[in-house]
Scaffold this motif. Structure first.
Motif, mmCIF file in Angstrom:
data_model
loop_
_atom_site.group_PDB
_atom_site.id
_atom_site.type_symbol
_atom_site.label_atom_id
_atom_site.label_comp_id
_atom_site.label_asym_id
_atom_site.label_seq_id
_atom_site.Cartn_x
_atom_site.Cartn_y
_atom_site.Cartn_z
ATOM 1 N N THR A 101 -8.748 6.938 -0.461
ATOM 2 C CA THR A 101 -7.487 6.256 -0.126
ATOM 3 C C THR A 101 -7.039 6.663 1.381
ATOM 4 O O THR A 101 -6.658 5.805 2.146
ATOM 5 N N ARG A 131 1.771 6.049 5.380
ATOM 6 C CA ARG A 131 1.715 4.588 4.943
ATOM 7 C C ARG A 131 2.558 4.394 3.597
ATOM 8 O O ARG A 131 2.936 3.571 3.154
ATOM 9 N N LEU A 161 -5.195 0.016 -6.165
ATOM 10 C CA LEU A 161 -6.187 -0.440 -4.847
ATOM 11 C C LEU A 161 -6.940 -1.483 -5.298
ATOM 12 O O LEU A 161 -7.219 -2.279 -4.456
ATOM 13 N N GLU A 175 0.699 -6.285 -0.905
ATOM 14 C CA GLU A 175 1.081 -4.994 -0.029
ATOM 15 C C GLU A 175 2.014 -4.068 -0.956
ATOM 16 O O GLU A 175 1.765 -2.837 -0.776
ATOM 17 N N ASN A 219 1.284 -3.248 -4.098
ATOM 18 C CA ASN A 219 0.251 -2.510 -5.069
ATOM 19 C C ASN A 219 -0.417 -1.539 -4.031
ATOM 20 O O ASN A 219 -0.777 -0.221 -4.268
ATOM 21 N N TYR A 220 -0.673 -1.813 -2.832
ATOM 22 C CA TYR A 220 -1.337 -0.892 -1.863
ATOM 23 C C TYR A 220 -0.445 0.172 -1.426
ATOM 24 O O TYR A 220 -0.907 1.333 -1.434
#
Length: 533
Positions: free
Chosen positions: A101, A299, A493, A498, A500-501
């Motif tokens: 990740t 992120r 993943l 977006e 979920n990411y």
């Protein structure tokens, strides 16, 4: 030895044998011709070739980048060295899902490189190789650097006084002494990269597949158990050969050298060259090890007001039956139970292996304890579902199945951590206590335990960190209403969107912080007597 042997027989050998037998038997008849059929498939040969090629390339690249770091940690003394040693080791205990990740956030679509220069490497072999270097950097630094720090520098200085250049003295004196340690580190890196799953699963996409990823695909997506069984046998044989060579190199390292106290060999860097080397190693650590983790954290904070973290408290009724944040509590509970099991089984095995009257069977069991690190975790997890579904071992619907699978991976770390300390205890102390009337239990409690208490805590810490991040087996047996952190990250993943990411990045950050805290505690407890891993 009775308890460790029974544990490995029931929860390792039996599930693996069951899944292999299920794949190679048709109506009770063994289909050994299936071995030839599977190996004859071009796509399977490509998987075998890529698995071997990327493992060799990853090993060579790791040695090239990490050996200067091993020298710096072994020979230089500088402020913050102990904290930096812990930081360097953090990637090794991180779950492979988190590593994948982190590099996805750095190299993938919308990642740092994509934003700055429009470059994406997430579906290239370079992403896999760099992630493997990130993961295994500490293996070389700890294994080679630990020995390098204890080599007597006066031997190389004597060669210099006799007219040898610095390079010649290093090549003829130091390198041969380091050879077994370098070989042992290289074999361990090759083992970890040869059986790589989480990193390749996330970064490789549909283009690249290792044996472990292919076993997962054949088992869970195509449901071709016979092909998966053949691949498991191939991986088992390859791992057995690697571990046999590793055991040989470790025996050479233990018996061939006279070592000195590591505390007297480190000194402050001298001259522009040594300061430049230290600066170069620090740059590598920042760029290769810290930057991916920093991008991962960044992120996870992209949404305003910690939006991704707050979204973890919501149940969407899709992938999860419960809010994703519950995976944190599940993972901690499973890891605690797995740690207790691993310490019990590994401690008993280590105690048995230190006895001078141990027979050939006991000494051979030492090598078998390492097999769970190399045998397909996917096979073990699916084997649990196949084998442990009938009385008296009907465990498929119970929560204990997850910590049992995690403990299998933790036991080798417990044994490797406790063995050097137990072997260092003077046998005469035990004998004296026995002569004075102490029972075996009291001898252990009053002689061995005070000396190995710190090693026991370190072993428990490693088992906890490894259990927390186990993914290959847990992905099969973790229930949807009780996901673990690595399973939750992988499922998030696997979904588009977006949100979920971002949630995957947030959960990965939480998992990284927990592992880092555990490792910093270990670094404070670490002593030279407890070994490196």
């Amino acid at each position: 030895m009775a308890v460790p042997v029974a544990f490995f027989a029931v929860f390792f050998a039996y599930p693996v044998a069951a899944i292999v037998a299920r794949g190679l038997q048709v109506d009770g008849v063994w289909q050994f011709g299936r071995l030839v059929d599977v190996l004859g498939q071009s796509d399977i040969r490509h998987v075998l070739w890529f698995t071997t090629w990327q493992a060799l390339a990853s090993t060579a690249l790791t040695l090239l980048i990490a050996l200067p770091g091993a020298y710096v940690f072994a020979r230089f003394d500088f402020p913050g060295k102990h904290i930096l040693r812990a930081v360097v080791t953090v990637p090794f205990v991180l779950p492979t899902v988190v590593v994948g990740t982190a590099f996805l956030a750095l190299l993938g679509r919308g990642g740092l490189l994509d934003e700055l220069w429009g470059v994406r490497l997430d579906t290239t072999v370079w992403a896999i190789l760099l992630a493997h270097v990130f993961f295994n950097y500490a293996v070389v630094v700890r294994t080679v650097g630990g020995l390098w720090a204890q080599l007597d520098p006066r031997q190389e200085e004597a060669a210099r006084m006799l007219g040898a250049s610095r390079l010649t003295a290093w090549r003829t004196v130091t390198l041969p002494a380091l050879g077994p340690a370098v070989a042992a580190a290289a074999l361990m890196v090759f083992l970890f990269t040869f059986t790589s799953f989480g990193v390749v699963q996330i970064l490789g996409g549909p283009t690249f597949s290792t044996l472990e990823v292919e076993i997962y695909r054949q088992t869970s997506e195509i449901f071709d158990l016979s092909t998966a069984a053949v691949l498991t046998i191939i991986q088992f044989l390859a791992v057995g050969a690697i571990l046999a060579v590793h055991a040989w190199t470790v025996r050479r390292r233990e018996s061939a050298l006279r070592l000195v106290d590591a505390s007297v060999t480190a000194r402050r860097p001298r001259g522009a060259g040594q300061w430049a080397l230290l600066a170069g190693v620090l740059v590598v650590i920042v760029v290769l090890l810290l930057l991916p983790l920093a991008v991962l954290v960044q992120r996870s904070l992209d949404a305003p007001d910690f939006g991704y973290y707050r979204a973890l408290t919501d149940a969407d009724g899709g992938v999860f039956l419960v809010p994703p944040i519950e995976a944190i509590g599940n993972s901690l509970q499973y890891a605690v139970v797995a740690t207790l099991i691993a310490v019990l089984i590994g401690g008993l095995a280590a105690a048995a292996l230190t006895r001078r009257d141990a027979g050939r069977f006991v000494r051979g069991f030492d090598a078998l304890l390492m097999l769970p690190l190399g045998v397909s975790a996917v096979t073990v997890g699916f084997g649990f579902l196949i084998a442990l579904d009938e009385p008296p071992l009907d465990l498929r619907s119970t929560w204990i199945l997850v910590p049992l699978a995690q403990a299998l991976v933790g036991v080798p770390f417990v044994v490797r951590t406790m063995l050097p300390v137990l072997r260092a205890v003077d046998q005469r102390l035990r004998e004296a206590a026995s002569v004075l009337g102490a029972s075996p239990w009291r001898v252990w409690r009053e002689v061995d335990l005070p000396m190995v208490r710190r090693a026991l805590l370190i072993a428990a810490g490693f088992a906890f960190a490894v259990s927390l991040g186990e993914f290959g087996a847990t992905v099969f047996i973790a229930r949807p209403d009780n996901p673990t952190l690595p399973v939750a990250v992988a499922r998030l993943l696997g979904r588009a969107g977006e949100l979920n990411y971002g949630q995957a990045m947030a959960l990965s950050t939480v998992l990284m912080v927990v592992c880092a805290v555990a490792l910093l505690v270990l670094e404070r407890l670490r002593t030279d007597r407890t070994g490196e891993f």
